[in-house]
Write a protein that holds these residues in place. Sequence first.
Motif, mmCIF file in Angstrom:
data_model
loop_
_atom_site.group_PDB
_atom_site.id
_atom_site.type_symbol
_atom_site.label_atom_id
_atom_site.label_comp_id
_atom_site.label_asym_id
_atom_site.label_seq_id
_atom_site.Cartn_x
_atom_site.Cartn_y
_atom_site.Cartn_z
ATOM 1 N N THR A 1 0.807 -1.226 0.000
ATOM 2 C CA THR A 1 0.000 0.000 0.000
ATOM 3 C C THR A 1 0.839 1.276 0.000
ATOM 4 O O THR A 1 0.323 2.349 -0.247
ATOM 5 N N LYS A 2 2.131 1.133 0.329
ATOM 6 C CA LYS A 2 3.064 2.262 0.454
ATOM 7 C C LYS A 2 2.726 3.169 1.634
ATOM 8 O O LYS A 2 3.280 4.257 1.779
ATOM 9 N N LYS A 3 1.808 2.721 2.507
ATOM 10 C CA LYS A 3 1.480 3.487 3.706
ATOM 11 C C LYS A 3 2.682 3.446 4.639
ATOM 12 O O LYS A 3 3.283 2.396 4.848
ATOM 13 N N ARG A 4 3.011 4.620 5.206
ATOM 14 C CA ARG A 4 4.171 4.725 6.090
ATOM 15 C C ARG A 4 3.749 5.062 7.504
ATOM 16 O O ARG A 4 2.820 5.843 7.723
ATOM 17 N N SER A 5 4.462 4.486 8.447
ATOM 18 C CA SER A 5 4.324 4.835 9.859
ATOM 19 C C SER A 5 5.692 5.302 10.329
ATOM 20 O O SER A 5 6.710 4.695 9.981
ATOM 21 N N ILE A 6 5.704 6.364 11.098
ATOM 22 C CA ILE A 6 6.967 6.883 11.617
ATOM 23 C C ILE A 6 6.903 6.850 13.137
ATOM 24 O O ILE A 6 5.981 7.399 13.750
ATOM 25 N N LEU A 7 7.882 6.171 13.720
ATOM 26 C CA LEU A 7 7.983 6.039 15.169
ATOM 27 C C LEU A 7 9.296 6.678 15.608
ATOM 28 O O LEU A 7 10.298 6.576 14.904
ATOM 29 N N THR A 8 9.302 7.323 16.771
ATOM 30 C CA THR A 8 10.543 7.921 17.257
ATOM 31 C C THR A 8 10.760 7.571 18.720
ATOM 32 O O THR A 8 9.801 7.361 19.473
ATOM 33 N N LYS A 9 12.021 7.499 19.091
ATOM 34 C CA LYS A 9 12.414 7.298 20.491
ATOM 35 C C LYS A 9 13.647 8.139 20.755
ATOM 36 O O LYS A 9 14.556 8.205 19.929
ATOM 37 N N HIS A 10 13.680 8.766 21.918
ATOM 38 C CA HIS A 10 14.849 9.552 22.308
ATOM 39 C C HIS A 10 15.980 8.628 22.732
ATOM 40 O O HIS A 10 15.742 7.572 23.337
ATOM 41 N N LEU A 11 17.185 9.032 22.400
ATOM 42 C CA LEU A 11 18.363 8.278 22.815
ATOM 43 C C LEU A 11 18.620 8.510 24.292
ATOM 44 O O LEU A 11 18.389 9.593 24.813
ATOM 45 N N GLY A 12 19.109 7.478 24.953
ATOM 46 C CA GLY A 12 19.514 7.583 26.344
ATOM 47 C C GLY A 12 21.028 7.612 26.421
ATOM 48 O O GLY A 12 21.706 7.974 25.463
ATOM 49 N N ALA A 13 21.545 7.190 27.545
ATOM 50 C CA ALA A 13 22.988 7.176 27.748
ATOM 51 C C ALA A 13 23.613 5.984 27.028
ATOM 52 O O ALA A 13 23.066 4.881 27.039
ATOM 53 N N PHE A 14 24.748 6.222 26.405
ATOM 54 C CA PHE A 14 25.489 5.144 25.751
ATOM 55 C C PHE A 14 26.247 4.355 26.812
ATOM 56 O O PHE A 14 26.677 4.904 27.822
ATOM 57 N N GLY A 15 26.416 3.067 26.543
ATOM 58 C CA GLY A 15 27.198 2.227 27.437
ATOM 59 C C GLY A 15 28.675 2.503 27.285
ATOM 60 O O GLY A 15 29.097 3.265 26.402
ATOM 61 N N PRO A 16 29.500 1.846 28.097
ATOM 62 C CA PRO A 16 30.942 2.073 28.036
ATOM 63 C C PRO A 16 31.551 1.682 26.690
ATOM 64 O O PRO A 16 32.611 2.165 26.322
ATOM 65 N N ASN A 17 30.847 0.828 25.951
ATOM 66 C CA ASN A 17 31.332 0.420 24.623
ATOM 67 C C ASN A 17 30.858 1.358 23.515
ATOM 68 O O ASN A 17 31.089 1.094 22.336
ATOM 69 N N GLY A 18 30.170 2.450 23.874
ATOM 70 C CA GLY A 18 29.725 3.417 22.875
ATOM 71 C C GLY A 18 28.506 2.980 22.088
ATOM 72 O O GLY A 18 28.259 3.467 20.998
ATOM 73 N N VAL A 19 27.721 2.051 22.653
ATOM 74 C CA VAL A 19 26.558 1.495 21.956
ATOM 75 C C VAL A 19 25.341 1.561 22.865
ATOM 76 O O VAL A 19 25.450 1.456 24.086
ATOM 77 N N GLN A 20 24.183 1.738 22.263
ATOM 78 C CA GLN A 20 22.910 1.545 22.958
ATOM 79 C C GLN A 20 21.915 0.961 21.971
ATOM 80 O O GLN A 20 22.105 1.027 20.760
ATOM 81 N N TYR A 21 20.871 0.345 22.500
ATOM 82 C CA TYR A 21 19.841 -0.272 21.667
ATOM 83 C C TYR A 21 18.508 0.409 21.952
ATOM 84 O O TYR A 21 18.193 0.736 23.086
ATOM 85 N N VAL A 22 17.735 0.604 20.888
ATOM 86 C CA VAL A 22 16.420 1.223 20.994
ATOM 87 C C VAL A 22 15.412 0.235 20.420
ATOM 88 O O VAL A 22 15.599 -0.290 19.314
ATOM 89 N N GLY A 23 14.349 -0.066 21.176
ATOM 90 C CA GLY A 23 13.364 -1.044 20.745
ATOM 91 C C GLY A 23 12.064 -0.409 20.283
ATOM 92 O O GLY A 23 11.618 0.597 20.830
ATOM 93 N N PHE A 24 11.471 -1.020 19.249
ATOM 94 C CA PHE A 24 10.194 -0.568 18.695
ATOM 95 C C PHE A 24 9.260 -1.768 18.565
ATOM 96 O O PHE A 24 9.670 -2.820 18.074
ATOM 97 N N TRP A 25 8.025 -1.591 18.963
ATOM 98 C CA TRP A 25 7.012 -2.638 18.881
ATOM 99 C C TRP A 25 6.127 -2.366 17.672
ATOM 100 O O TRP A 25 5.580 -1.276 17.525
ATOM 101 N N LEU A 26 5.985 -3.363 16.787
ATOM 102 C CA LEU A 26 5.108 -3.235 15.619
ATOM 103 C C LEU A 26 3.944 -4.204 15.789
ATOM 104 O O LEU A 26 4.113 -5.417 15.629
#
Length: 152
Positions: free
Chosen positions: A96-121
């Motif tokens: 259908t080409k219908k788009r959904s846009i979801l956003t989440k703010h970044l939190g603090a990065f871990g000591p390895n310079g990485v963080q994960y952000v989760g989205f529920w569909l």
Amino acid sequence: MNPSRVASTALLGLLTLHHLAQAATADEIEVRLFYAQSGTFSEPISEGAELWNVIAGEQGLREPSTSTFVRVRVSESGAGSRNAGRVVLTVTDQHTKKRSILTKHLGAFGPNGVQYVGFWLPNTGCASLRIEAAIAGTASAVARNIPFRCGE
């Protein structure tokens, strides 16, 4: 307040936000099916996987699935990106080409310079999806196609 000072302060703020947004990159998308009967998740869906009638539990799945969890890995590539910016996930129904846009703010990065952000569909399983993740205000993005299909 002096108008030139206001303009200078606003410009400095914009440059700082631009720098912070440029310092983080969305670099990986992982997708898992959610199994509502057991409350568990599938193994990560690999590129090129066949996802036929997952809502009925076909293709050798343990259970039916009608929801999907998307995990985006974000890496910082420079000082100052801690707690800055937001991840934008764009989900496009390929038919259908219908788009959904979801956003989440970044939190603090871990000591390895990485963080994960989760989205529920919710309500997934029959329509093929294109999922794209990016840091707001940046041009780089990472994308995945999820080839859900249903039929007799």
